[in-house]
Design a protein around this motif. Structure first.
Motif, mmCIF file in Angstrom:
data_model
loop_
_atom_site.group_PDB
_atom_site.id
_atom_site.type_symbol
_atom_site.label_atom_id
_atom_site.label_comp_id
_atom_site.label_asym_id
_atom_site.label_seq_id
_atom_site.Cartn_x
_atom_site.Cartn_y
_atom_site.Cartn_z
ATOM 1 N N VAL A 101 47.729 37.606 34.765
ATOM 2 C CA VAL A 101 47.970 36.303 35.396
ATOM 3 C C VAL A 101 46.692 35.476 35.235
ATOM 4 C CG1 VAL A 101 48.896 35.152 37.446
ATOM 5 C CG2 VAL A 101 49.322 37.596 37.115
ATOM 6 N N PRO A 102 46.437 34.939 34.033
ATOM 7 C CA PRO A 102 45.112 34.369 33.735
ATOM 8 C C PRO A 102 44.764 33.081 34.475
ATOM 9 C CG PRO A 102 46.632 34.036 31.910
ATOM 10 C CD PRO A 102 47.315 34.963 32.854
ATOM 11 N N ASP A 103 45.763 32.387 35.021
ATOM 12 C CA ASP A 103 45.488 31.090 35.652
ATOM 13 C C ASP A 103 45.558 31.156 37.176
ATOM 14 O OD1 ASP A 103 45.392 30.229 33.049
ATOM 15 O OD2 ASP A 103 47.416 29.388 33.062
ATOM 16 N N LEU A 111 48.593 57.348 41.349
ATOM 17 C CA LEU A 111 50.014 57.597 41.094
ATOM 18 C C LEU A 111 50.617 56.572 40.136
ATOM 19 C CD1 LEU A 111 51.071 58.478 44.752
ATOM 20 C CD2 LEU A 111 51.003 60.053 42.807
ATOM 21 N N GLY A 112 49.750 55.704 39.593
ATOM 22 C CA GLY A 112 50.208 54.788 38.552
ATOM 23 C C GLY A 112 50.434 53.355 38.962
ATOM 24 N N ALA A 113 50.112 52.994 40.206
ATOM 25 C CA ALA A 113 50.277 51.597 40.619
ATOM 26 C C ALA A 113 49.400 50.701 39.751
ATOM 27 C CB ALA A 113 49.910 51.429 42.095
ATOM 28 N N ASP A 114 49.991 49.688 39.150
ATOM 29 C CA ASP A 114 49.223 48.846 38.219
ATOM 30 C C ASP A 114 49.823 47.452 38.081
ATOM 31 O OD1 ASP A 114 46.961 48.728 36.500
ATOM 32 O OD2 ASP A 114 48.290 48.765 34.757
ATOM 33 N N ASN A 115 50.744 47.091 38.991
ATOM 34 C CA ASN A 115 51.351 45.768 38.879
ATOM 35 C C ASN A 115 50.381 44.710 39.412
ATOM 36 O OD1 ASN A 115 51.975 45.114 41.834
ATOM 37 N ND2 ASN A 115 52.981 47.100 41.611
ATOM 38 N N PRO A 116 50.583 43.444 39.075
ATOM 39 C CA PRO A 116 49.622 42.403 39.487
ATOM 40 C C PRO A 116 49.383 42.336 40.989
ATOM 41 C CG PRO A 116 51.067 41.563 37.776
ATOM 42 C CD PRO A 116 51.605 42.909 38.159
ATOM 43 N N HIS A 117 50.437 42.445 41.788
ATOM 44 C CA HIS A 117 50.261 42.377 43.238
ATOM 45 C C HIS A 117 49.315 43.472 43.717
ATOM 46 C CE1 HIS A 117 52.140 42.693 47.519
ATOM 47 N NE2 HIS A 117 51.060 41.943 47.525
ATOM 48 N N PHE A 118 49.531 44.683 43.235
ATOM 49 C CA PHE A 118 48.665 45.791 43.622
ATOM 50 C C PHE A 118 47.229 45.543 43.181
ATOM 51 C CE2 PHE A 118 46.472 49.704 42.358
ATOM 52 C CZ PHE A 118 46.394 50.347 43.582
ATOM 53 N N LEU A 119 47.035 45.129 41.938
ATOM 54 C CA LEU A 119 45.684 44.936 41.410
ATOM 55 C C LEU A 119 44.916 43.880 42.205
ATOM 56 C CD1 LEU A 119 46.380 45.068 37.567
ATOM 57 C CD2 LEU A 119 45.117 46.763 38.926
ATOM 58 N N PHE A 120 45.593 42.809 42.589
ATOM 59 C CA PHE A 120 44.901 41.749 43.323
ATOM 60 C C PHE A 120 44.521 42.215 44.720
ATOM 61 C CE2 PHE A 120 44.948 37.467 45.511
ATOM 62 C CZ PHE A 120 43.707 37.111 45.031
ATOM 63 N N GLU A 121 45.444 42.895 45.401
ATOM 64 C CA GLU A 121 45.124 43.404 46.730
ATOM 65 C C GLU A 121 44.023 44.456 46.661
ATOM 66 O OE1 GLU A 121 46.225 42.144 49.572
ATOM 67 O OE2 GLU A 121 47.301 40.661 48.372
ATOM 68 N N LEU A 122 44.046 45.280 45.632
ATOM 69 C CA LEU A 122 42.984 46.280 45.424
ATOM 70 C C LEU A 122 41.643 45.584 45.220
ATOM 71 C CD1 LEU A 122 41.906 49.145 44.846
ATOM 72 C CD2 LEU A 122 42.647 48.827 42.463
ATOM 73 N N PHE A 125 44.759 52.961 48.785
ATOM 74 C CA PHE A 125 44.701 52.253 47.509
ATOM 75 C C PHE A 125 44.399 53.234 46.376
ATOM 76 C CE2 PHE A 125 44.026 48.146 49.815
ATOM 77 C CZ PHE A 125 44.970 47.397 49.124
ATOM 78 N N ALA A 126 43.433 54.129 46.609
ATOM 79 C CA ALA A 126 43.051 55.095 45.577
ATOM 80 C C ALA A 126 44.223 56.011 45.235
ATOM 81 C CB ALA A 126 41.854 55.919 46.044
ATOM 82 N N LYS A 127 44.970 56.432 46.250
ATOM 83 C CA LYS A 127 46.121 57.303 46.018
ATOM 84 C C LYS A 127 47.188 56.567 45.211
ATOM 85 C CE LYS A 127 48.647 61.043 46.798
ATOM 86 N NZ LYS A 127 48.321 62.354 46.189
ATOM 87 N N ALA A 128 47.470 55.330 45.596
ATOM 88 C CA ALA A 128 48.474 54.549 44.864
ATOM 89 C C ALA A 128 48.054 54.354 43.408
ATOM 90 C CB ALA A 128 48.681 53.202 45.551
ATOM 91 N N LYS A 129 46.764 54.081 43.214
ATOM 92 C CA LYS A 129 46.266 53.903 41.848
ATOM 93 C C LYS A 129 46.406 55.183 41.039
ATOM 94 C CE LYS A 129 42.099 52.452 39.311
ATOM 95 N NZ LYS A 129 40.671 52.067 39.447
ATOM 96 N N VAL A 151 40.133 42.892 39.437
ATOM 97 C CA VAL A 151 40.486 41.479 39.280
ATOM 98 C C VAL A 151 40.535 41.094 37.802
ATOM 99 C CG1 VAL A 151 38.179 40.384 39.373
ATOM 100 C CG2 VAL A 151 40.159 39.211 40.331
ATOM 101 N N SER A 152 39.715 41.737 36.970
ATOM 102 C CA SER A 152 39.770 41.460 35.533
ATOM 103 C C SER A 152 41.094 41.942 34.944
ATOM 104 C CB SER A 152 38.596 42.141 34.818
ATOM 105 O OG SER A 152 37.366 41.598 35.251
ATOM 106 N N ARG A 153 41.550 43.111 35.383
ATOM 107 C CA ARG A 153 42.847 43.614 34.920
ATOM 108 C C ARG A 153 43.981 42.713 35.412
ATOM 109 N NH1 ARG A 153 42.686 49.277 37.315
ATOM 110 N NH2 ARG A 153 44.809 49.473 36.487
#
Length: 523
Positions: free
Chosen positions: A169-171, A134-145, A128-132, A162-164
């Motif tokens: 995806v606020p709802d 390297l720029g991973a920042d899409n909602p799916h990645f952020l939630f799994e992280l 997860f840290a490596k992906a982050k 989760v805040s990001r």
């Protein structure tokens, strides 16, 4: 022959639910082009669709032999290995994929997910840290992280992720619930107004459920118990309304188990031959099973296994095989269970567990509903230790009711269902104690949190383990946990959950009546 065209055609046939035609294409390709990696990959997909997982692993292994430089093949192999309960091997396959493309954020993220699915959140952290990085920042990645950080006890990083996610995806109900669980909210710092605003909008039902449970948790944290229960009931009612579930079938199943495994019938069943001594921690959910596992997991000789589904899987496999071998006898699963090969059951269970957690001789399996199978566990694994957590019935039932489970415990969203299930569970455990009175150690949750060292010694003795008072310092453990208690286990042992139900007493009348009628509490 245009192999890639045929493979695309075959994949479409699988999508159209026509596996026989897809298999025909696969056989043709394997016969004519056996050394083409996509051909073996396609054969793997066909075998997976048909449930032939061992064959699928052979095919994807062949594809890797032909083209070992493709990360996608190693990731597919990892997925197949997980289906076969080979989690350790799956993690090695994920490592291989990540090593082939160390600068590819997507590959690193997929490797992290394999570790997570193998119930190794700590192992997933680096990926997860490596992906982050390297720029991973899409909602799916952020939630799994966020979830992985939560399981690993890194609440600050979980809250950041989760805040990001929620800014995009606020709802999202599950994310709102995760944020609420990260810490105890205070009157000065909480999200209740925002959650009320979210619940005032038109939402998909799953998001509404998650938001309602999040609001209930935060309202309870700040002492607004009536508002908490109103939100909780809203979420539970919606969740129950979308479940196809019949409590009477569950209750009847427990009754049938007790009626089948009489003491006389139980004593006639030959025990298995395994010498292993796994430790099963059973009971209703939310009764302290995770706490007991954390105490035992601090012991140098014990590996915490978490909530494993492997016993019921092994049991069903062996029983179904026995029925298949005797088609003329009209056996049902319970009658077949009286004749099953318990040595094979124990062997298959251990094979799958070791495939997931490694070769530990002593390990815990804390799946609560293994209480259903106490007698079968003891026959399959004669040296197994069984610890049964018991807690005040009202505390138990309300703690279950206010938990939003992940595709489990369908009885928990309706007070009437919950009461019926609890009564049946209590009766079945009384039956197992009668059948094998010396093999189940009852541990009171209230006694455990009040005197953890005293109760811990009892548990260790029952398990044949040495004792040290340091085992109760569960807050010092750095091991990950993906259970409903993932936040609480980071704290020292506390007693504040004892009699928590009293804060909601005026809403629990129907539950109290049913438990009183069953003789489980005083009216």
């Amino acid at each position: 022959m245009d192999a890639l065209h045929l493979i695309r055609q075959g994949l479409q046939l699988l999508a159209d639910k026509k596996p026989e035609q897809a298999e025909g294409i696969s056989r043709t390709l394997l016969a004519q082009l056996p050394d083409l990696p996509p051909v073996s990959y396609f054969a793997c997909e066909v075998a997976l669709y048909q449930g032939r997982f061992t064959e699928a692993l052979q095919y994807i292994g062949r594809a890797i032999e032909l083209d070992g430089g493709a990360p996608a093949l190693h990731l597919k192999k990892a997925q197949v290995e997980l289906m076969l309960r080979q989690g350790i091997a799956a993690q090695e396959s994920a490592k291989a994929a990540a090593a082939l493309k160390p600068e590819d954020a997507g590959i690193q993220f997929q490797a992290a997910q394999i570790f997570s699915q193998a119930d190794n959140p700590a192992g997933a952290e680096d990926y997860f840290a490596k992906a982050k990085s390297l720029g991973a920042d899409n909602p799916h990645f952020l939630f799994e992280l966020a979830k992985n950080c939560y399981y690993c006890g890194d609440m600050e990083s979980a809250e950041d992720a989760v805040s990001r996610f929620l800014t995009q995806v606020p709802d999202h109900g599950e994310a709102l619930m995760l944020r609420a669980k990260l810490k105890k909210q205070t009157p000065e710092a909480n999200h209740t107004i925002m959650l009320q605003a979210v619940l005032g909008q038109k939402l998909g039902w799953k998001d509404e459920v998650g938001a309602a449970y999040a609001l209930a948790k935060e309202q309870e944290d700040i002492g607004n118990y009536d508002a908490a229960f109103a939100a909780l009931k809203r979420g539970a009612d919606i969740q129950r309304g979308h479940l196809r579930y019949d409590i009477s079938a569950e209750v009847q199943n427990m009754t049938d188990v007790a009626n089948t495994f009489t003491k006389e019938a139980f004593d006639k069943i030959p025990a298995g031959t395994s010498e292993d001594a796994p430790i099963f921690v059973v009971g209703m959910p939310r009764t302290g099973t995770t706490l007991v596992e954390r105490i035992l997991g601090n012991h140098r000789d014990v590996t915490p296994g978490g909530e494993l589904n492997d016993f019921s899987m092994a049991m069903r496999a062996v029983i179904n095989a026995h029925i298949t071998q005797h088609p003329d006898r009209n056996l049902n699963p319970l009658s077949a269970a009286l004749e099953a090969d318990y040595s094979r059951m124990g062997e298959l269970y251990l094979q799958n567990v070791h495939g997931m957690i490694g070769g530990a001789k002593r390990f815990t399996d804390k799946l609560p509903f293994n209480f259903l199978y106490c007698g079968l566990i003891k026959k399959a694994l004669p040296n197994a230790r069984i610890i049964h957590l018991v807690r005040d019935p009202l505390d138990t039932c309300f703690a279950v009711y206010k938990t939003l489970f992940n595709q489990a415990y369908f009885f928990s969203y309706d007070m009437s269902d919950l009461a019926e299930y609890y009564v049946a569970y209590h009766q079945l455990m009384a039956h197992w104690r009668m059948v094998m009175p010396d093999d189940i150690l009852d541990v009171s949750y209230e006694a455990l949190v009040a005197a953890p060292k005293t109760e811990g010694k009892r548990i260790a003795k029952h398990c044949g383990l040495s004792w040290s008072d340091e085992l109760t310092t569960v807050e010092k453990s750095t091991s990950a946990s993906s259970t409903a208690s993932a936040a609480q286990i980071r704290e020292p042992i506390y007693t504040s959950s004892v009699h928590n139900w009293r804060n909601f007493e005026k809403h629990l009348g129907a539950l109290q009546e049913k438990l009183t009628a069953a003789g489980l509490i005083n009216g």
